[in-house]
Design a protein around this motif. Structure first.
Motif, PDB file in Angstrom:
ATOM      1  N   ASP A 146       0.834  -1.208   0.000  1.00  0.00           N
ATOM      2  CA  ASP A 146       0.000   0.000   0.000  1.00  0.00           C
ATOM      3  C   ASP A 146       0.869   1.260   0.000  1.00  0.00           C
ATOM      4  OD1 ASP A 146      -2.240  -1.610   0.061  1.00  0.00           O
ATOM      5  OD2 ASP A 146      -2.561  -1.417   2.221  1.00  0.00           O
ATOM      6  N   ALA A 147       1.909   1.243   0.854  1.00  0.00           N
ATOM      7  CA  ALA A 147       2.785   2.419   0.945  1.00  0.00           C
ATOM      8  C   ALA A 147       3.564   2.626  -0.346  1.00  0.00           C
ATOM      9  CB  ALA A 147       3.749   2.256   2.121  1.00  0.00           C
ATOM     10  N   ALA A 148       4.028   1.535  -0.969  1.00  0.00           N
ATOM     11  CA  ALA A 148       4.785   1.645  -2.212  1.00  0.00           C
ATOM     12  C   ALA A 148       3.899   2.130  -3.353  1.00  0.00           C
ATOM     13  CB  ALA A 148       5.415   0.304  -2.573  1.00  0.00           C
ATOM     14  N   LEU A 149       2.661   1.658  -3.395  1.00  0.00           N
ATOM     15  CA  LEU A 149       1.733   2.120  -4.424  1.00  0.00           C
ATOM     16  C   LEU A 149       1.486   3.620  -4.301  1.00  0.00           C
ATOM     17  CD1 LEU A 149      -0.938  -0.728  -4.607  1.00  0.00           C
ATOM     18  CD2 LEU A 149       0.495   0.081  -6.486  1.00  0.00           C
ATOM     19  N   LYS A 150       1.324   4.085  -3.084  1.00  0.00           N
ATOM     20  CA  LYS A 150       1.104   5.518  -2.880  1.00  0.00           C
ATOM     21  C   LYS A 150       2.347   6.320  -3.267  1.00  0.00           C
ATOM     22  CE  LYS A 150      -0.522   9.007   0.389  1.00  0.00           C
ATOM     23  NZ  LYS A 150       0.421  10.012  -0.133  1.00  0.00           N
TER      24      LYS A 150
ATOM     25  N   ASN B 295      15.055   3.690   5.292  1.00  0.00           N
ATOM     26  CA  ASN B 295      14.696   4.253   6.604  1.00  0.00           C
ATOM     27  C   ASN B 295      13.184   4.307   6.807  1.00  0.00           C
ATOM     28  OD1 ASN B 295      17.434   4.693   7.238  1.00  0.00           O
ATOM     29  ND2 ASN B 295      17.416   6.677   6.197  1.00  0.00           N
ATOM     30  N   GLY B 296      12.518   3.229   6.380  1.00  0.00           N
ATOM     31  CA  GLY B 296      11.078   3.114   6.599  1.00  0.00           C
ATOM     32  C   GLY B 296      10.218   3.781   5.548  1.00  0.00           C
ATOM     33  N   ALA B 297      10.812   4.480   4.593  1.00  0.00           N
ATOM     34  CA  ALA B 297      10.047   5.175   3.553  1.00  0.00           C
ATOM     35  C   ALA B 297      10.371   4.573   2.188  1.00  0.00           C
ATOM     36  CB  ALA B 297      10.361   6.663   3.559  1.00  0.00           C
TER      37      ALA B 297
END
Length: 216
Positions: A65-69, A175-177
């Motif tokens: 989800d985070a990578a898609l965003k 680093n989490g992002a």
């Protein structure tokens, strides 16, 4: 001579539980308790495994989800050229530097210089991300596929041009992002207006060898 009343009465014989019977009963109880203990341990282990699997799956889904965003935001930024509010492309440059890894920062700076020339000539473009999907995930690497719908005007063009591009975007977790370290245009389609009418765009990069391969 003793009388009948004087006869010694034999005391009643006490009933005793033989040791083998006690041992057998104890063994049965022990086996039962042991069985319950084994079952409890097995259940606890299975439950722990299920919890661990579920936790891993939740983390992977969260990463997707985070990578898609992050990938979608990158594409929108990359394909937005605002000659009115960002003629020098400084805002664009700041957003792109924040969204990418070190491997792309030089590419971003070079593209900024090229786009600045186009904005000086009043070229404009906007990008809107349509369909997206994760096509591969490997540890801290994710590749997404995104379709970007484009509208814009090249220098001197009266009517806007519409089209679309399909991009692979490769991201890594830093680093989490999630940061973009590679992208590649795999198809474009022109719409209204002159085909490919000089729309400003980004030259594609070649994903690094450790990028996740499509579909893996």
């Amino acid at each position: 001579m003793t009388t009948k009343d004087e006869k010694t009465t034999t005391p009643p014989r006490e009933r005793t539980v033989r040791l083998p019977l006690v041992a057998a009963a104890a063994a049965v109880v022990a086996v039962g308790v042991g069985g319950l203990g084994f079952g409890a341990v097995h259940f606890a282990t299975a439950r722990a495994d299920l919890d661990k699997t579920a936790s891993v799956q939740r983390a992977q889904q969260s990463d997707r989800d985070a990578a898609l965003k992050a990938g979608s935001d990158f594409l929108v930024t990359a394909y937005t050229v605002d000659a009115e509010r960002d003629k020098g492309m400084d805002k664009w440059n700041t957003a792109m530097i924040a969204a990418t890894t070190d491997t792309l920062k030089d590419q971003v700076r070079q593209t900024k210089a090229m786009l600045s020339l186009l904005t000086e000539a009043d070229a404009s473009m906007t990008g809107a991300v349509g369909d997206t999907a994760v096509v591969s995930q490997n540890d801290n690497l994710i590749r997404i596929l995104g379709v970007v719908k484009l509208t814009g005007k090249a220098p001197g063009q009266a009517d806007p041009t519409a089209g679309s591009v399909t991009e692979y975007v490769d991201l890594m977790k830093v680093n989490g992002a999630w940061k973009v370290f590679g992208y590649k245009d795999i198809g474009s389609k022109a719409g209204a207006g002159t085909p490919d009418a000089g729309l400003p765009g980004l030259p594609a990069t070649t994903p690094t060898p450790n990028a996740p391969a499509p579909g893996r």
